[in-house]
Design a protein around this motif. Structure first.
Motif, PDB file in Angstrom:
ATOM      1  N   PRO A  44      31.026 125.696  47.427  1.00 10.90           N
ATOM      2  CA  PRO A  44      31.665 124.652  46.615  1.00 10.90           C
ATOM      3  C   PRO A  44      31.726 123.290  47.310  1.00 10.90           C
ATOM      4  O   PRO A  44      31.614 122.255  46.661  1.00 10.90           O
ATOM      5  CB  PRO A  44      33.078 125.188  46.351  1.00 10.90           C
ATOM      6  N   ARG A  45      31.861 123.277  48.624  1.00 11.70           N
ATOM      7  CA  ARG A  45      31.903 121.995  49.344  1.00 11.70           C
ATOM      8  C   ARG A  45      30.527 121.318  49.340  1.00 11.70           C
ATOM      9  O   ARG A  45      30.442 120.097  49.300  1.00 11.70           O
ATOM     10  CB  ARG A  45      32.384 122.183  50.772  1.00 11.70           C
ATOM     11  N   ALA A  46      29.469 122.102  49.402  1.00 13.71           N
ATOM     12  CA  ALA A  46      28.123 121.525  49.348  1.00 13.71           C
ATOM     13  C   ALA A  46      27.887 120.890  47.983  1.00 13.71           C
ATOM     14  O   ALA A  46      27.363 119.772  47.889  1.00 13.71           O
ATOM     15  CB  ALA A  46      27.072 122.597  49.643  1.00 13.71           C
ATOM     16  N   VAL A  47      28.278 121.584  46.935  1.00 17.31           N
ATOM     17  CA  VAL A  47      28.130 121.061  45.577  1.00 17.31           C
ATOM     18  C   VAL A  47      28.964 119.794  45.413  1.00 17.31           C
ATOM     19  O   VAL A  47      28.479 118.776  44.893  1.00 17.31           O
ATOM     20  CB  VAL A  47      28.517 122.133  44.528  1.00 17.31           C
ATOM     21  N   LEU A  49      30.001 117.717  47.703  1.00 16.22           N
ATOM     22  CA  LEU A  49      29.433 116.636  48.513  1.00 16.22           C
ATOM     23  C   LEU A  49      28.254 115.992  47.789  1.00 16.22           C
ATOM     24  O   LEU A  49      28.155 114.763  47.706  1.00 16.22           O
ATOM     25  CB  LEU A  49      29.011 117.163  49.883  1.00 16.22           C
ATOM     26  N   LEU A  50      27.359 116.802  47.259  1.00 17.21           N
ATOM     27  CA  LEU A  50      26.223 116.247  46.520  1.00 17.21           C
ATOM     28  C   LEU A  50      26.700 115.429  45.320  1.00 17.21           C
ATOM     29  O   LEU A  50      26.213 114.323  45.082  1.00 17.21           O
ATOM     30  CB  LEU A  50      25.270 117.362  46.082  1.00 17.21           C
ATOM     31  N   HIS A  51      27.655 115.947  44.587  1.00 19.75           N
ATOM     32  CA  HIS A  51      28.185 115.217  43.431  1.00 19.75           C
ATOM     33  C   HIS A  51      28.808 113.893  43.867  1.00 19.75           C
ATOM     34  O   HIS A  51      28.615 112.866  43.206  1.00 19.75           O
ATOM     35  CB  HIS A  51      29.186 116.070  42.662  1.00 19.75           C
ATOM     36  N   ASN A  52      29.546 113.915  44.988  1.00 21.76           N
ATOM     37  CA  ASN A  52      30.170 112.688  45.499  1.00 21.76           C
ATOM     38  C   ASN A  52      29.128 111.645  45.897  1.00 21.76           C
ATOM     39  O   ASN A  52      29.416 110.449  45.890  1.00 21.76           O
ATOM     40  CB  ASN A  52      31.079 112.989  46.697  1.00 21.76           C
ATOM     41  N   GLY A 109      38.808 124.719  60.892  1.00 22.89           N
ATOM     42  CA  GLY A 109      39.605 123.623  61.436  1.00 22.89           C
ATOM     43  C   GLY A 109      40.407 122.973  60.339  1.00 22.89           C
ATOM     44  O   GLY A 109      40.635 123.556  59.276  1.00 22.89           O
ATOM     45  N   THR A 110      40.791 121.732  60.600  1.00 22.86           N
ATOM     46  CA  THR A 110      41.559 120.991  59.611  1.00 22.86           C
ATOM     47  C   THR A 110      40.623 120.589  58.464  1.00 22.86           C
ATOM     48  O   THR A 110      39.394 120.622  58.596  1.00 22.86           O
ATOM     49  CB  THR A 110      42.162 119.714  60.232  1.00 22.86           C
ATOM     50  N   GLU A 111      41.223 120.177  57.381  1.00 21.46           N
ATOM     51  CA  GLU A 111      40.452 119.683  56.232  1.00 21.46           C
ATOM     52  C   GLU A 111      39.534 118.541  56.676  1.00 21.46           C
ATOM     53  O   GLU A 111      38.365 118.487  56.293  1.00 21.46           O
ATOM     54  CB  GLU A 111      41.414 119.216  55.131  1.00 21.46           C
ATOM     55  N   GLU A 112      40.050 117.667  57.512  1.00 21.38           N
ATOM     56  CA  GLU A 112      39.279 116.523  58.010  1.00 21.38           C
ATOM     57  C   GLU A 112      38.095 116.985  58.861  1.00 21.38           C
ATOM     58  O   GLU A 112      36.986 116.444  58.750  1.00 21.38           O
ATOM     59  CB  GLU A 112      40.190 115.604  58.818  1.00 21.38           C
ATOM     60  N   GLU A 113      38.292 117.976  59.706  1.00 24.90           N
ATOM     61  CA  GLU A 113      37.216 118.491  60.552  1.00 24.90           C
ATOM     62  C   GLU A 113      36.113 119.155  59.718  1.00 24.90           C
ATOM     63  O   GLU A 113      34.922 118.981  59.999  1.00 24.90           O
ATOM     64  CB  GLU A 113      37.766 119.479  61.586  1.00 24.90           C
ATOM     65  N   ILE A 114      36.517 119.890  58.715  1.00 24.29           N
ATOM     66  CA  ILE A 114      35.544 120.561  57.849  1.00 24.29           C
ATOM     67  C   ILE A 114      34.752 119.526  57.051  1.00 24.29           C
ATOM     68  O   ILE A 114      33.522 119.590  56.979  1.00 24.29           O
ATOM     69  CB  ILE A 114      36.247 121.583  56.923  1.00 24.29           C
ATOM     70  N   GLU A 115      35.447 118.545  56.468  1.00 24.79           N
ATOM     71  CA  GLU A 115      34.766 117.485  55.721  1.00 24.79           C
ATOM     72  C   GLU A 115      33.807 116.721  56.628  1.00 24.79           C
ATOM     73  O   GLU A 115      32.692 116.387  56.226  1.00 24.79           O
ATOM     74  CB  GLU A 115      35.782 116.520  55.099  1.00 24.79           C
ATOM     75  N   SER A 116      34.231 116.471  57.851  1.00 23.22           N
ATOM     76  CA  SER A 116      33.388 115.764  58.814  1.00 23.22           C
ATOM     77  C   SER A 116      32.113 116.555  59.116  1.00 23.22           C
ATOM     78  O   SER A 116      31.025 115.979  59.235  1.00 23.22           O
ATOM     79  CB  SER A 116      34.177 115.499  60.097  1.00 23.22           C
ATOM     80  N   ALA A 117      32.241 117.871  59.248  1.00 24.19           N
ATOM     81  CA  ALA A 117      31.075 118.724  59.511  1.00 24.19           C
ATOM     82  C   ALA A 117      30.088 118.662  58.348  1.00 24.19           C
ATOM     83  O   ALA A 117      28.869 118.575  58.562  1.00 24.19           O
ATOM     84  CB  ALA A 117      31.516 120.168  59.759  1.00 24.19           C
ATOM     85  N   PHE A 118      30.584 118.686  57.133  1.00 25.25           N
ATOM     86  CA  PHE A 118      29.709 118.590  55.959  1.00 25.25           C
ATOM     87  C   PHE A 118      29.033 117.221  55.892  1.00 25.25           C
ATOM     88  O   PHE A 118      27.828 117.135  55.626  1.00 25.25           O
ATOM     89  CB  PHE A 118      30.480 118.885  54.666  1.00 25.25           C
TER      90      PHE A 118
END
Length: 159
Positions: A44-47, A49-52, A109-118
């Motif tokens: 879901p995060r990949a989808v 991110l692409l949409h964003n 990790g934190t939400e911020e760390e996960i978003e940063s990795a993506f």
């Protein structure tokens, strides 16, 4: 020219690669993605991110490399697991390259760390695909050795 982005699960890195490639590629170039052991669902995060980024995922799903609608001309593995696997015989005389990427879907990790990795993974994929698309493809399609060398070089961008 058909490009296959191959991963084990076909839920994250290969999907991001397919989306970015198809978004940036001119007519005549098309990416598909698949997995050797498909997860059966997109991350879901990949989808998201692409949409964003304004990239459509319409028609994308997690699929097996046994179910490809076309035979690829180039196969790009994007995870360390898929790189050592033997490609099925039907892939024939494709050009193979490895653009290894850490799986942001496994980051804890934190939400911020996960978003940063993506975002980091997306940035690397985007840079590599832009480098791919800047190659003199008409010239390289007749020089498979040089084409592979260029693709292998691109796989080091961002590492």
């Amino acid at each position: 020219m058909n490009i296959l982005f191959l991963c084990t699960g076909n839920s994250c890195r290969s999907i991001l690669s397919e989306g970015v490639f198809n978004h940036l590629a001119p007519a005549g170039l098309k990416a598909i993605s698949a997995g050797s052991q498909p997860a059966g669902q997109l991350h879901p995060r990949a989808v998201a991110l692409l949409h964003n980024k304004g990239i459509s995922t319409e028609g994308y799903y997690s699929k097996s490399w046994d179910d490809l609608p076309v035979t690829p001309d180039v196969v790009v593995t994007v995870c360390s697991n898929a790189a050592g696997e033997t490609c099925p015989a039907y892939l024939g005389q494709v050009i193979r390259t490895h653009w290894g990427l850490d799986d942001p879907g496994h980051v804890v990790g934190t939400e911020e760390e996960i978003e940063s990795a993506f975002e980091h993974t997306y940035d690397i994929i985007n840079a590599r695909i832009k480098a791919f698309l800047s190659l003199p493809l008409e010239e390289l399609k007749d020089d498979r050795v040089r084409f592979k060398e260029e693709l292998d070089r691109i796989g080091t961008i961002g590492t």
